[in-house]
Design a protein around this motif. Structure first.
Motif, PDB file in Angstrom:
ATOM      1  N   TYR A 156      11.295  16.206  77.302  1.00 17.13           N
ATOM      2  CA  TYR A 156      10.510  15.036  76.897  1.00 17.13           C
ATOM      3  C   TYR A 156       9.711  15.281  75.613  1.00 17.13           C
ATOM      4  N   GLY A 157       9.392  16.537  75.358  1.00 18.21           N
ATOM      5  CA  GLY A 157       8.624  16.861  74.158  1.00 18.21           C
ATOM      6  C   GLY A 157       7.135  16.658  74.309  1.00 18.21           C
ATOM      7  N   GLN A 158       6.671  16.633  75.545  1.00 14.36           N
ATOM      8  CA  GLN A 158       5.242  16.425  75.797  1.00 14.36           C
ATOM      9  C   GLN A 158       4.889  17.083  77.124  1.00 14.36           C
ATOM     10  N   ARG A 159       3.678  17.618  77.203  1.00 14.17           N
ATOM     11  CA  ARG A 159       3.227  18.275  78.436  1.00 14.17           C
ATOM     12  C   ARG A 159       2.937  17.250  79.518  1.00 14.17           C
ATOM     13  N   ASN A 160       3.174  17.643  80.749  1.00 13.48           N
ATOM     14  CA  ASN A 160       2.888  16.783  81.889  1.00 13.48           C
ATOM     15  C   ASN A 160       1.406  16.423  81.936  1.00 13.48           C
ATOM     16  N   THR A 161       0.544  17.374  81.593  1.00 12.65           N
ATOM     17  CA  THR A 161      -0.904  17.137  81.661  1.00 12.65           C
ATOM     18  C   THR A 161      -1.394  16.167  80.590  1.00 12.65           C
ATOM     19  N   SER A 162      -0.628  15.961  79.531  1.00 13.81           N
ATOM     20  CA  SER A 162      -1.046  15.016  78.497  1.00 13.81           C
ATOM     21  C   SER A 162      -0.241  13.724  78.551  1.00 13.81           C
ATOM     22  N   PHE A 163       0.596  13.558  79.569  1.00 20.17           N
ATOM     23  CA  PHE A 163       1.392  12.343  79.727  1.00 20.17           C
ATOM     24  C   PHE A 163       0.480  11.192  80.121  1.00 20.17           C
ATOM     25  N   ARG A 164       0.597  10.076  79.426  1.00 17.48           N
ATOM     26  CA  ARG A 164      -0.209   8.895  79.729  1.00 17.48           C
ATOM     27  C   ARG A 164       0.699   7.674  79.805  1.00 17.48           C
ATOM     28  N   SER A 165       0.556   6.941  80.903  1.00 15.90           N
ATOM     29  CA  SER A 165       1.342   5.734  81.094  1.00 15.90           C
ATOM     30  C   SER A 165       0.599   4.833  82.066  1.00 15.90           C
ATOM     31  N   MET A 166       0.730   3.542  81.855  1.00 16.26           N
ATOM     32  CA  MET A 166       0.091   2.578  82.761  1.00 16.26           C
ATOM     33  C   MET A 166       0.833   2.501  84.094  1.00 16.26           C
ATOM     34  N   GLU A 167       2.156   2.698  84.070  1.00 14.69           N
ATOM     35  CA  GLU A 167       2.954   2.530  85.280  1.00 14.69           C
ATOM     36  C   GLU A 167       3.179   3.823  86.053  1.00 14.69           C
ATOM     37  N   HIS A 168       3.033   4.971  85.410  1.00 13.68           N
ATOM     38  CA  HIS A 168       3.378   6.239  86.044  1.00 13.68           C
ATOM     39  C   HIS A 168       2.198   7.197  86.024  1.00 13.68           C
ATOM     40  N   THR A 169       2.069   7.952  87.118  1.00 11.30           N
ATOM     41  CA  THR A 169       0.943   8.877  87.240  1.00 11.30           C
ATOM     42  C   THR A 169       1.215  10.208  86.555  1.00 11.30           C
ATOM     43  N   SER A 170       2.490  10.504  86.281  1.00 13.55           N
ATOM     44  CA  SER A 170       2.821  11.780  85.666  1.00 13.55           C
ATOM     45  C   SER A 170       4.195  11.694  85.014  1.00 13.55           C
ATOM     46  N   LEU A 171       4.503  12.695  84.244  1.00 10.81           N
ATOM     47  CA  LEU A 171       5.832  12.817  83.652  1.00 10.81           C
ATOM     48  C   LEU A 171       6.889  12.891  84.751  1.00 10.81           C
ATOM     49  N   ILE A 172       6.545  13.509  85.861  1.00  9.33           N
ATOM     50  CA  ILE A 172       7.478  13.678  86.969  1.00  9.33           C
ATOM     51  C   ILE A 172       7.869  12.322  87.561  1.00  9.33           C
ATOM     52  N   THR A 173       6.897  11.452  87.827  1.00  9.96           N
ATOM     53  CA  THR A 173       7.217  10.138  88.390  1.00  9.96           C
ATOM     54  C   THR A 173       7.969   9.287  87.371  1.00  9.96           C
ATOM     55  N   TYR A 174       7.622   9.441  86.087  1.00 17.59           N
ATOM     56  CA  TYR A 174       8.330   8.722  85.027  1.00 17.59           C
ATOM     57  C   TYR A 174       9.791   9.160  84.973  1.00 17.59           C
ATOM     58  N   ALA A 175      10.024  10.459  85.011  1.00 12.35           N
ATOM     59  CA  ALA A 175      11.386  11.001  84.980  1.00 12.35           C
ATOM     60  C   ALA A 175      12.171  10.527  86.198  1.00 12.35           C
ATOM     61  N   LEU A 176      11.547  10.530  87.364  1.00 12.11           N
ATOM     62  CA  LEU A 176      12.220  10.089  88.581  1.00 12.11           C
ATOM     63  C   LEU A 176      12.614   8.626  88.490  1.00 12.11           C
ATOM     64  N   ASP A 177      11.719   7.793  87.985  1.00 11.55           N
ATOM     65  CA  ASP A 177      12.040   6.369  87.839  1.00 11.55           C
ATOM     66  C   ASP A 177      13.196   6.168  86.862  1.00 11.55           C
ATOM     67  N   LEU A 178      13.163   6.870  85.727  1.00  9.45           N
ATOM     68  CA  LEU A 178      14.265   6.767  84.777  1.00  9.45           C
ATOM     69  C   LEU A 178      15.570   7.226  85.409  1.00  9.45           C
TER      70      LEU A 178
END
Length: 143
Positions: free
Chosen positions: A23-45
């Motif tokens: 993804y090119g970004q750390r999980n701890t700096s991931f920001r999204s209105m719909e997802h709580t983390s990079l992990i949930t974002y990746a799972l949804d994708l």
């Protein structure tokens, strides 16, 4: 994330690291209105068959989409909720090195299914439900 350690905690960490690299970004700096983390974002994708959207744009064009999807799949296998369902690091290495690995199917993480059931039950007849079991939790935190 819940303070539970096992011999497969490093596998989980490796899965997070693999997704961060892709993804090119750390999980701890991931920001999204719909997802709580990079992990949930990746799972949804992944569940929407849009996993390639996770790949950092500057490497998306220069990499093999099959290799990238394999790495995302392996990363997601490392992130299974239960340590019992995660591969060992030896198995991860074999999967990464193999030209055409047979990858196990991903299990739906419980935090994702729990979250969707909480979201579905959160609004009832326009009223906000504060607690599904009428209990509250108070945490005392020192300074």
């Amino acid at each position: 994330m819940e303070g539970l350690f096992s011999v497969k905690s490093d596998v989980y960490s490796f899965g997070v690291l693999l997704l961060e690299i892709i993804y090119g970004q750390r999980n701890t700096s991931f920001r999204s209105m719909e997802h709580t983390s990079l992990i949930t974002y990746a799972l949804d994708l992944w569940n929407e068959d849009k996993a390639m959207d996770l790949v950092y744009p500057s490497i998306r064009d220069s990499c093999s989409s099959n290799e990238m999807l394999k790495c995302i799949h392996i990363g997601m296998l490392c992130l299974q909720d239960s340590a019992m369902h995660r591969p060992t690091m030896a198995a991860v290495m074999l999967l990464l090195e193999s030209e055409t690995p047979t990858l196990p199917l991903l299990r739906q993480p419980s935090y994702a299914s729990m979250r969707s059931s909480i979201d579905a039950n959160f609004i009832s007849d326009g009223q906000e439900i504060v607690s599904s079991n009428n209990l509250t939790v108070t945490m005392i935190v020192g300074r």
